[in-house]
Design an enzyme around this catalytic site. Structure first.
Site, short mmCIF file in Angstrom:
data_model
loop_
_atom_site.label_atom_id
_atom_site.label_comp_id
_atom_site.label_asym_id
_atom_site.label_seq_id
_atom_site.Cartn_x
_atom_site.Cartn_y
_atom_site.Cartn_z
N LYS A 52 7.62 -0.63 -7.75
CA LYS A 52 7.22 0.10 -6.54
C LYS A 52 8.38 0.15 -5.56
CE LYS A 52 4.85 -4.06 -4.92
NZ LYS A 52 4.76 -4.45 -3.55
N ARG A 106 -6.78 -9.12 1.00
CA ARG A 106 -5.93 -7.95 1.25
C ARG A 106 -6.52 -6.78 0.47
NH1 ARG A 106 0.49 -7.73 -0.26
NH2 ARG A 106 -0.44 -7.59 -2.32
N TYR A 138 28.18 -3.39 21.57
CA TYR A 138 27.14 -3.11 22.57
C TYR A 138 26.73 -4.37 23.31
CZ TYR A 138 26.12 1.65 20.99
OH TYR A 138 26.19 2.97 20.70
N MET A 157 24.06 1.30 14.74
CA MET A 157 23.43 2.17 13.74
C MET A 157 24.32 2.38 12.50
SD MET A 157 21.89 6.02 14.10
CE MET A 157 20.71 5.63 15.35
C1 LIG Z 1 -0.43 -6.79 -6.67
C2 LIG Z 1 1.02 -7.12 -6.84
N1 LIG Z 1 1.46 -7.53 -8.04
C3 LIG Z 1 2.76 -7.86 -8.24
C4 LIG Z 1 3.68 -7.78 -7.21
C5 LIG Z 1 5.11 -8.20 -7.47
O1 LIG Z 1 5.39 -9.33 -6.69
P1 LIG Z 1 6.84 -10.01 -6.74
O2 LIG Z 1 7.78 -8.98 -6.21
O3 LIG Z 1 6.71 -11.17 -5.82
O4 LIG Z 1 7.12 -10.37 -8.15
C6 LIG Z 1 3.26 -7.36 -5.95
C7 LIG Z 1 4.25 -7.30 -4.86
O5 LIG Z 1 4.01 -7.13 -3.72
C8 LIG Z 1 1.90 -7.01 -5.76
O6 LIG Z 1 1.46 -6.62 -4.56
#
Ligand SMILES: Cc1ncc(COP(=O)(O)O)c(C=O)c1O
Length: 372
Positions: free
Chosen positions: A41, A139, A261, A309
């Site tokens: 992701k 969550r 700055y 920046m």
């Molecule tokens: C549901 C879920 N699985 C796996 C992961 C991967 O976690 P990590 O990057 O700590 O290995 C995440 C990361 O946020 C997650 O939200």
């Protein structure tokens, strides 16, 4: 003739794809016979989801996790059709057709999502899905009560092809934390009630809590990219990023001169300063002001004044002047000053350091894609 983008780049991010693959193989070997997915992701934590995933698929990874539908769509063409791509945030209303068209697996996180997906699956034929249960993070995922109320219905839901039951650990980076065992126990009993489908609890740090946390497959992200899954202990993962910024200008300064700055840094010695073309717009966080470090030829050089920046200033008094010159580079992250070290100085975590690196960083991939 146009200049090569790498030659004109101000900030260069080198990504060692062979290192990512080596990290995945290390984790896969550690958890075998459980499987090892890859969490890619946020564009593989900023390193490039297509490039990373292509290599991992070639190395044998068959399950990928992204956060959003758009990430899933982008990934679909990068990995073979046989690879499963699961979307952690699940479907937003109206997006089911895209999931079907791009052969993406939604992670169903709450009862409404599960009910909507079942309706669509009954219309379309059998559709895959994973179910997320909350075992202590509050969550995403069905609560224990919701799960208990729905499990019979869900497990008899013929239209849905269940391909995973997942949950996420809240404190896996603290091996002694009592919530780890509690979450594992809750997950084990939920899995018993919804038997037969592949179960997954551990991400990077959870892998190192031991085989009892591996279930059928694990879902590492951070560790693939070199972030230490065992904070406070030696990092078993290979560093896969190097970041360097181009020196634009070098100047001599007197003791008492102020820098940047707010005139927030005042020189306590006469010296040489290098202005480097990296700033918070590149993802070099402003919290590194006065605290970060650069490296040149093995010398550690303090970042002085505030990160702006597009620019930062390093005190290069200790560096070889033939290297600390306009056109040269200061290393911002390397094997010694790694992502976790930069994170400590920035007051954050390695995840944020990597995902903050912006599009303006020119990415160079090492470990040629087809050799991974
Ligand atoms: C549901 C879920 N699985 C796996 C992961 C991967 O976690 P990590 O990057 O700590 O290995 C995440 C990361 O946020 C997650 O939200």
């Amino acid at each position: 003739m146009a200049i090569d983008p790498a030659d004109r780049a101000n900030v260069i991010l080198e990504i060692d794809l062979a290192g990512v693959v080596a990290n995945w193989r290390l984790l896969a070997a550690r958890v075998a016979p459980a499987g090892c997915a890859a969490v890619v992701k946020a564009d593989a934590y900023g390193l490039g989801a297509p490039q990373v995933s292509t290599c991992l698929a070639a190395a044998g990874c068959r399950r990928f996790f992204v956060a959003t539908l758009d990430e899933g769509i982008a990934l679909r063409s990068a990995v073979p059709a046989s690879c499963e791509i699961a979307v952690l945030n699940g479907p937003v209303p109206g997006s089911a057709e895209e999931f079907v068209f791009y052969q993406l697996v939604p992670v169903l996180n709450e009862p409404g999502q599960a009910a909507d997906w079942a309706k669509i699956a009954r219309r379309q034929g059998r559709l895959p899905a994973m179910l997320h249960v909350d075992t202590g993070m509050a969550r995403l995922g069905l609560t224990a009560r919701e799960f208990a109320g729905l499990v019979d219905k869900l497990s008899q839901e013929n239209a849905t092809r269940w391909c995973g039951l997942i949950s996420h650990l809240a404190c896996a980076d603290q091996p002694e934390h009592p919530l780890n065992d509690l979450q594992r126990a809750r997950f084990t009993s939920m899995h018993r009630l919804f038997g037969g489908l592949p179960a997954s609890l551990a991400a990077s740090s959870g892998i190192f809590l031991g085989p009892g946390f591996h279930f059928d497959f694990v879902r590492p992200g951070a560790a693939l990219y070199g972030i230490n899954p065992r904070p406070g202990s030696p990092n078993p993962m290979r560093q896969v990023v190097r970041l360097k910024g181009r020196i634009l200008q070098v100047r001599e300064v007197e003791r008492g001169e102020s820098v940047g700055y707010g005139a927030a840094h005042v020189m306590d010695h006469p010296g040489r300063l290098a202005t480097v073309a990296v700033g918070y717009a590149d993802g070099w966080l402003r919290t590194l002001s006065h605290r970060g470090w650069g490296h040149l030829d093995g010398k550690r050089l303090p970042l002085v004044g505030r990160v702006s920046m597009d620019l930062v200033v390093f005190d290069v008094s200790a560096a070889d002047p033939s290297l600390a010159r306009p056109g040269g580079f200061i290393e911002l992250m390397n094997d010694d000053y790694c992502v976790d070290a930069a994170a400590v100085d920035a007051g954050t975590i390695g995840y944020e350091i990597l995902t903050a690196l912006s599009r303006r960083c020119h990415r160079i991939y090492r470990g040629v894609l087809n050799q991974c």
